[in-house]
Enzyme design. Structure first.
Site, PDB file in Angstrom:
ATOM      1  N   GLY A  24       0.967  -1.162   0.138  1.00 44.98           N
ATOM      2  CA  GLY A  24       0.000   0.020   0.004  1.00 44.98           C
ATOM      3  C   GLY A  24       0.943   1.266  -0.023  1.00 44.98           C
ATOM      4  CB  SER A  25       0.186   4.543   1.187  1.00 42.74           C
ATOM      5  OG  SER A  25      -0.908   4.715   0.527  1.00 42.74           O
ATOM      6  CB  THR A  26       4.653   1.428   3.540  1.00 43.08           C
ATOM      7  OG1 THR A  26       4.214   0.279   2.769  1.00 43.08           O
ATOM      8  CG2 THR A  26       3.395   1.509   4.951  1.00 43.08           C
TER       9      THR A  26
END
Lengths: 477, 487
Positions: free
Chosen positions: B217-219
């Site tokens: 995801g956004s990591t």
């Protein structure tokens, strides 16, 4: 036929006594190590064990001094060493079973059998002054031998243990009559063959360069073959059948010097075994367990699988070159570690080194027996000593070969080493007979006892050549 | 009759030579193969009847063997039960070994080459041979904090020392009690094993390093941002941030979380885009950079690399060349599509940034000590490579500080400590709640710990979960514990 020239030999009793020291040290030392290896202390019964074994061995030694002063000095110490080591190993397996809450006293009973075996050996040496006396009982021996061989088939008397019907129930214990039968039959074969060797050696048709005997002389070997097959099928015992037939063929060869008998014997046995394997499930299973031992299905099959064989191989492998040390392995993980698979137990705890040393002991026993056969002057003695010595080698081969998966596993016992009264007693009698014959063989001619009535028939077979002469081809035929 | 007797004698010698050959074949030539046969319980007994060395964490043995009166001789026990199970693994008579018990087996049982001199000493002095102690890098306080903070949620927490790569915490939940599997009561062990295998939550799986790797995801925007900075952008560079990003070659559009708008002007700085985790901005950056640049940067952070710590770590994955087209590149740039990562890898991204762009090799074993306490082996920190320049690392640190200060990761704030971080909320399948992520490090000026937290399917919050809500507080607790400021 030529005999070895009689030569002045020292009686050898001093040598025997000296050899008994290391022989006893092997057994007693191993027994002490079992205690140290399992409990970390000397076993409680060590002194009694040492005293008992020493007393028995020295007792036999003293009787030899008295009654057979010229007997072979190596036979007794070798047998004592193997027997002692076997007792220590069986004791070790008792301890291993006890650790798994299975109370056994195989060692205690084996000690009793050892004592009885050695007492019987003494009895043979004392009572049998001249082995040639036995020739008088040639046909009696045949009857006794065949009866012993088929005794387990008698309903109510024979018992089936682990699929093989080779035991009989007597005096509340089980006994393997085939072990005694091998001695009695060796006497019969020796007596029969020494009389008929000339006929059996006559030349018949020649096939493929092989001089075959006359067809009419095939009767005896066919009879022996039939009996062997009967044992194989009726008692489900490949081992006894193999031993019986192998002994006969070997002695037939000794008597006739004809290789063709060996070839015929091998062909007959191979044919019979193949026939049995295709007809009887248990024989086929033995071959299957041998050929495909590591297949999971065969490994897990019960009964008739290769589980025991492969577990024995695992035991041997874990011993490696130098073994785990007495008391340090897990011989109890192999079924019948004290009897059929004692070779695997020994190989595990004493390693390849120990196992090879023991094999050398058996080789020494065999070769000293064959040496006796060469040295003795009468044909009956030659055949009897040769046959008995051969049984030791043959039995070792069948057992160790089976355990190491060289040949299919059979139900024979390792002489002197394996737990079992019938086997131990029989082998002590074998050694006693070899000692008796060797006394005759090594005794200087001028000290030889006067020939008795029974030996007169041997005279034609016994050459009194006193010069060392090369074997004259066909000289004595 | 003497000739056949001599021939018979020769034949018996041949027979014995054959037997000796057979014995040698079994006991020497074939012995290694036979000893390794899985059906050979003897090897098992010998293996288990062994004074196995302990596994030590924080000076205390957490796995140790004690003598018992049965056929195995020694029983393995785990003092902290399920807490360290993902690291120690189990040691079962029936089911073998896992974790450190497996990876360091030869050291623990004393048969390793490095313990050769110890064995010789034991032989000479007659001392009972004993396995070596294996000391792990795990910090019990950090491990316990991560364990407690994760609670009953499924997921994993990894904490590493950014300057060395030493793993300070490795938590995977649900876990299992290795004592149950180490028992010598075979029936009980079989039951326990069957129920562990039947558990749909797979307690035996170490989610921190070897689970079914997660979409990051956004990591993963940290990787995309790093690639952007390396390509010449600065945190202040304006980037396009539309409400909807039209994906090329398709009719699909990329939207922001919850369909919200990143910027009223349709543009924002790179730093702001990371701070509020703007999907469309990073999707566009990904399209501008292209999949090769993204893959290169991901690999520089350790993706697509097989390592063992010495537990085998599943390689994190960025789609290979040819497996990814343009619209998928936009998705990959925000950590979706086929991008997969282990929590350890995500922690290593933060750790690398914290360490000025130099990536250390993660490791779990601090040292091996023989039974007489001599250190026979210890792990020296190793540089795996440079992922980004020091400038890029410093820029990323500033941007990550902003995330925690007034972005999506405010829940990770610790008074008096500069925490740098990045949240992630990773879509899985349409009907399952997203995985909540947080990764970060602290203190920003002198990093002591880097952490990654993943909570599967939003944990207790389910569909309402975001990385900021669910994972960030866990990361905070871990960082507090690591800095010794935890209450």
């Amino acid at each position: 036929m030529a005999t070895v020239a009689p030569q002045r030999t020292r009686p050898g009793r001093g040598t025997e006594l000296a050899l008994l020291v290391p022989a006893l040290a092997v057994g007693i030392g191993a027994y002490a190590l079992v205690g140290l290896g399992t409990a970390g202390e000397l076993p409680p019964g060590l002194l009694g064990f040492a005293a008992g074994l020493t007393a028995l061995a020295v007792g036999v030694h003293l009787v030899l001094r008295w009654r057979a002063p010229f007997a072979d000095p190596v036979l007794l110490p070798t047998a004592v060493a193997i027997n002692g080591l076997g007792l220590a190993m069986i004791r070790r397996i008792d301890v291993a079973y006890a650790a798994r809450d299975r109370v056994t006293d195989f060692a205690g009973r084996q000690m009793g059998w050892t004592a009885l075996g050695m007492v019987l050996a003494v009895a043979v040496i004392v009572l049998l002054r001249d082995h040639r006396t036995l020739r008088r009982y040639t046909y009696t021996a045949m009857v006794i031998g065949l009866v012993l061989l088929v005794l387990p088939l008698v309903p109510g008397l024979g018992t089936e243990i682990n699929g093989a019907r080779i035991w009989i129930q007597v005096f509340g214990g089980s006994f393997q009559p085939a072990e005694l039968a091998k001695i009695v039959l060796a006497i019969f074969f020796a007596g029969y063959l020494v009389t008929n060797r000339d006929t059996l050696a006559l030349a018949g048709p020649k096939v493929l360069g092989l001089q075959l005997p006359r067809l009419r002389d095939l009767g005896p070997i066919l009879l022996a073959w039939a009996v062997a097959l009967l044992v194989l099928v009726g008692e489900r015992d490949l081992g006894t059948s193999l031993l019986f037939f192998g002994l006969f063929v070997a002695m037939l060869y000794l008597a006739t010097e004809r290789l063709s008998w060996v070839v015929i014997g091998l062909v007959l046995f191979a044919g019979g075994a193949a026939l049995a394997a295709s007809t009887f499930g248990h024989v086929a299973a033995r071959f299957e367990a041998w050929l495909h031992a590591f297949d999971n299905d065969v490994f897990n099959a019960s009964p008739g699988g290769s589980g025991q064989l492969v577990r024995g191989l695992f035991g041997l492998a874990s011993g490696g070159l130098f073994g785990t040390g007495l008391g340090q392995g897990r011989p109890d993980l192999v079924p019948f570690a004290e009897s059929d698979f004692i070779v695997a137990s020994v190989g595990e705890e004493l390693g390849l080194t120990g196992l090879l040393a023991i094999l050398v002991c058996y080789l020494i026993l065999t070769e000293r027996g064959l040496r006796t056969a060469i040295g003795v002057r009468d044909g009956f003695g030659k055949l009897l000593a040769g046959g008995l010595a051969f049984t030791i080698a043959f039995q070792s081969f069948v057992v160790v070969g089976g355990v190491t998966r060289l040949i299919p596993l059979t139900g024979l016992t390792m002489p002197f080493l394996a737990y079992g009264g019938s086997s131990l007693i029989s082998n002590w009698i074998v050694v006693a007979l070899l000692l008796r014959i060797s006394d005759h063989a090594r005794r200087p001619a001028d000290l030889a006892p006067p020939s008795n009535q029974g030996s007169s028939a041997d005279d034609q077979l016994t050459e009194r050549i006193t010069v060392r002469a090369p074997d004259a081809p066909g000289g004595a035929r | 009759m003497n000739n056949p007797l001599r021939r018979l004698a020769a034949m018996t010698i041949v027979m014995f030579v054959v037997l000796m050959g057979g014995a040698t074949w079994v006991q020497y030539v074939k012995a290694p193969e036979l000893n390794n046969d899985s059906r050979n319980v003897r090897t098992l007994y010998r293996e288990y009847d062994n004074d196995r060395g302990p596994i030590v964490i924080g000076g205390e043995p957490v796995a140790s063997s004690s003598p018992v009166d049965d056929s195995f001789g020694y029983l393995r026990s785990y003092s902290a039960g399920a807490l360290y199970a993902p690291a120690t693994g189990y040691y079962s008579v029936i089911y073998g070994r896992s974790g450190i018990e497996e990876a360091m087996n030869t050291e623990l049982n004393g048969s390793a080459d490095s313990l050769f001199y110890t064995r010789i000493q034991d032989l000479i002095t007659g001392r009972q041979p004993q396995g070596a102690a294996v000391e792990l890098t795990i910090d019990p306080a950090v491990q316990q904090a991560a364990w407690d903070a994760l609670g009953d949620q499924r997921g994993a927490v990894v904490a590493v020392d950014p300057t060395t790569g030493a793993i300070l915490a490795m938590v995977s939940k649900p876990s299992y009690d290795p004592n149950v599997l180490a028992s010598h009561d075979t029936a009980a062990v079989q039951d326990a094993w069957a129920s562990l295998l039947a558990d749909p939550d797979d307690p035996l799986v170490n989610r921190a390093i070897a689970g079914p790797t997660y979409p990051p995801g956004s990591t993963f925007k940290l990787v995309t941002a790093a690639a952007a900075l390396e390509s010449g952008l600065t945190p202040e560079t304006p980037v396009a941030a539309p409400d909807e990003l039209d994906l090329p070659q398709s009719s699909a559009v990329l939207t922001n979380y919850g369909g919200s708008s990143c910027s009223s002007t349709g543009a924002m700085t790179l730093q702001d885009a990371l701070r509020i985790s703007c999907n469309t901005a990073f999707g566009q950056i990904g399209l501008n950079l292209g999949s090769d640049a993204l893959r290169e940067q991901a690999d520089a952070f350790g993706f697509d690399e097989s390592i063992s710590v010495p537990l085998a770590v599943t390689p994190s994955r960025f789609p290979a060349d040819g497996e990814i087209d343009e619209p998928q590149t936009a998705l990959a740039a925000i950590g979706q599509y086929d991008v997969r990562a282990t929590p350890l890898e995500i922690a290593m991204i933060s750790a690398t940034i914290a360490n000025g762009g130099e990536r250390m090799t993660p490791y779990l074993v601090k040292s091996v000590r023989s039974a007489n306490l001599t250190v026979v082996d210890s792990t020296e920190p190793q540089v795996a490579g440079r992922a980004v320049s020091a400038t890029t690392a410093a820029n990323l640190t500033e941007m990550m500080l902003a995330v925690v200060e007034n972005g999506t990761g405010t829940a990770a704030q610790i008074p008096g400590v500069a925490v740098a971080g990045k949240t992630g909320t990773a879509q899985t399948t349409d009907d399952a709640a997203p995985h909540a992520w947080f990764t970060g490090f602290a203190p920003a000026d002198d990093p002591k710990v880097a952490v990654a937290v993943v909570v599967e399917n939003g944990g207790d919050l389910g569909n309402e979960a975001t990385g900021g809500h669910v994972a960030a507080p866990i990361a905070r607790a871990v960082i507090e514990a690591a800095l010794g400021s935890g209450s």
